[in-house]
Design an enzyme around this catalytic site. Structure first.
Site, PDB file in Angstrom:
ATOM      1  CB  CYS A  43      -0.898  -0.022   1.233  1.00 23.84           C
ATOM      2  SG  CYS A  43      -1.893   1.448   1.351  1.00 23.84           S
ATOM      3  CE  LYS A  96      -2.696  -7.271  -2.889  1.00 25.40           C
ATOM      4  NZ  LYS A  96      -2.796  -5.817  -2.792  1.00 25.40           N
ATOM      5  N   GLY A 119      -9.189  -7.784  -7.459  1.00 21.07           N
ATOM      6  CA  GLY A 119      -9.620  -6.772  -6.513  1.00 21.07           C
ATOM      7  C   GLY A 119     -10.795  -5.977  -7.050  1.00 21.07           C
ATOM      8  NE  ARG A 120      -8.103  -1.660  -9.498  1.00 19.34           N
ATOM      9  CZ  ARG A 120      -7.108  -1.066 -10.136  1.00 19.34           C
ATOM     10  NH1 ARG A 120      -7.113   0.246 -10.266  1.00 19.34           N
ATOM     11  NH2 ARG A 120      -6.113  -1.762 -10.649  1.00 19.34           N
TER      12      ARG A 120
HETATM   13  C1  LIG Z   1     -10.409   1.107  -2.725  1.00 19.32           C
HETATM   14  C2  LIG Z   1      -9.217   0.193  -2.680  1.00 19.32           C
HETATM   15  C3  LIG Z   1      -8.689  -0.172  -1.472  1.00 19.32           C
HETATM   16  C4  LIG Z   1      -7.584  -1.031  -1.411  1.00 19.32           C
HETATM   17  N1  LIG Z   1      -7.144  -1.432  -0.188  1.00 19.32           N
HETATM   18  C5  LIG Z   1      -6.170  -2.371  -0.127  1.00 19.32           C
HETATM   19  C6  LIG Z   1      -5.798  -2.942   1.115  1.00 19.32           C
HETATM   20  O1  LIG Z   1      -6.367  -2.627   2.171  1.00 19.32           O
HETATM   21  N2  LIG Z   1      -4.817  -3.880   1.120  1.00 19.32           N
HETATM   22  C7  LIG Z   1      -4.197  -4.287  -0.046  1.00 19.32           C
HETATM   23  O2  LIG Z   1      -3.321  -5.155  -0.008  1.00 19.32           O
HETATM   24  N3  LIG Z   1      -4.521  -3.754  -1.234  1.00 19.32           N
HETATM   25  C8  LIG Z   1      -5.501  -2.832  -1.292  1.00 19.32           C
HETATM   26  N4  LIG Z   1      -5.879  -2.328  -2.504  1.00 19.32           N
HETATM   27  C9  LIG Z   1      -5.162  -2.780  -3.733  1.00 19.32           C
HETATM   28  C10 LIG Z   1      -5.817  -4.037  -4.300  1.00 19.32           C
HETATM   29  O3  LIG Z   1      -5.779  -5.090  -3.359  1.00 19.32           O
HETATM   30  C11 LIG Z   1      -5.085  -4.513  -5.561  1.00 19.32           C
HETATM   31  O4  LIG Z   1      -3.754  -4.859  -5.244  1.00 19.32           O
HETATM   32  C12 LIG Z   1      -5.056  -3.471  -6.661  1.00 19.32           C
HETATM   33  O5  LIG Z   1      -6.300  -2.801  -6.778  1.00 19.32           O
HETATM   34  C13 LIG Z   1      -4.692  -4.117  -8.002  1.00 19.32           C
HETATM   35  O6  LIG Z   1      -5.528  -5.232  -8.247  1.00 19.32           O
HETATM   36  P1  LIG Z   1      -6.896  -5.112  -9.132  1.00 19.32           P
HETATM   37  O7  LIG Z   1      -6.485  -4.522 -10.463  1.00 19.32           O
HETATM   38  O8  LIG Z   1      -7.385  -6.524  -9.235  1.00 19.32           O
HETATM   39  O9  LIG Z   1      -7.815  -4.221  -8.397  1.00 19.32           O
HETATM   40  C14 LIG Z   1      -6.975  -1.483  -2.607  1.00 19.32           C
HETATM   41  C15 LIG Z   1      -7.526  -1.104  -3.830  1.00 19.32           C
HETATM   42  C16 LIG Z   1      -8.628  -0.278  -3.881  1.00 19.32           C
HETATM   43  C17 LIG Z   1      -9.208   0.101  -5.226  1.00 19.32           C
END
Ligand SMILES: Cc1cc2nc3c(=O)[nH]c(=O)nc-3n(C[C@H](O)[C@H](O)[C@H](O)COP(=O)(O)O)c2cc1C
Length: 244
Positions: free
Chosen positions: A83, A122, A216-217
């Site tokens: 993060c 992570k 994630g998203r």
């Molecule tokens: C609103 C939001 C909050 C997130 N909070 C976290 C978190 O608490 N811990 C974490 O490891 N990643 C967090 N992420 C990152 C996601 O876990 C992920 O690594 C990132 O969005 C890329 O993956 P994706 O393209 O599948 O979303 C967050 C992402 C978003 C959009």
């Protein structure tokens, strides 16, 4: 995902997929130690399997938070090294710890000694001007030696100076091959790939190269994509859950 994957979101997703492994929002070790435990850690038994993600960089406090999390019944304790937010950097945890593998190893060792469930990480492929070949290998080798046998790798760098947390999820280019190479070199570890995976058909081909995919998203924006997870990713015979 912070402020997204709370217990209500996770319970909803569990209705759609029985097998997907779910994670909490990141909670800081201090929130676990000093906060309202029911609010910070409470979850529904239906959510299993579910991992608790912690943020922090103090081995003793992380170990105690991990112990408390395991006592609450979490199936895995995950440490956030990905993060990039300012708030997190000022507490020296999250992605800035990619530059501190020895400290992360101390944290993982202390956490692993405190619990029986897996302690995982992570992370990103790198931060700032790190050489992602050399530094990711060194980070993973050091931290794996301390007890983490699974790494969820967001396949892009985080730029700690100059990009917002939101930009850090989109602007640095994705490098899936780097995550695949990590698995080839460390085939003894479980490597899960994350970042920019928009659907199951888009994610599943990575399983030729790595052990798991994290969405994630996409899963938040279109929860119904989880309906085919059990069949497509876990080989269950069940047909996808009907939307009706
Ligand atoms: C609103 C939001 C909050 C997130 N909070 C976290 C978190 O608490 N811990 C974490 O490891 N990643 C967090 N992420 C990152 C996601 O876990 C992920 O690594 C990132 O969005 C890329 O993956 P994706 O393209 O599948 O979303 C967050 C992402 C978003 C959009």
């Amino acid at each position: 995902m912070m402020e997204w994957t709370d217990r209500h979101c996770r319970t909803f997703l569990r209705l759609i997929s029985v097998r997907a492994f779910l994670y909490t929002e990141m909670v800081t070790a201090d929130a676990v130690l000093h906060g309202d435990r029911l609010r910070v850690l409470g979850f529904n038994a239906a959510e299993h399997p579910v991992g608790l993600q912690l943020g922090g960089s103090d081995p003793a406090r992380l170990a105690e938070a991990a112990r408390i999390g395991a006592d609450w019944g979490y199936d895995e304790i995950n440490l956030n090294i990905g993060c990039p937010s300012d708030r997190v950097q000022s507490g020296c945890f999250g992605a800035c710890l990619m530059a501190e593998p020895a400290l992360v190893a101390d944290c993982i060792r202390a956490m692993s000694d405190a619990v029986r469930v897996p302690v995982t990480v992570k992370c990103r492929i790198g931060i700032d001007d790190q050489d992602t070949e050399e530094s990711l290998d060194r980070f993973v080798d050091t931290v794996a030696d301390a007890g983490s046998k699974m790494f969820i790798v967001h396949a892009r760098k985080a730029w700690l100076d100059g990009l917002s947390p939101k930009e850090n999820r989109d602007v640095p280019p994705l490098d899936y091959d780097r995550v695949h190479r990590l698995k080839t070199r460390r085939s003894d570890l479980a490597i899960v790939i994350n970042g920019g995976l928009t659907s199951l058909p888009n994610a599943a081909p990575h399983l030729v190269h790595v052990d798991g995919v994290m969405l994630g998203r996409a899963a938040y924006a279109d929860p119904y994509l989880m309906a085919d997870v059990d069949r497509t990713l876990y080989g269950e015979a069940e047909p996808p859950l009907s939307r009706l």
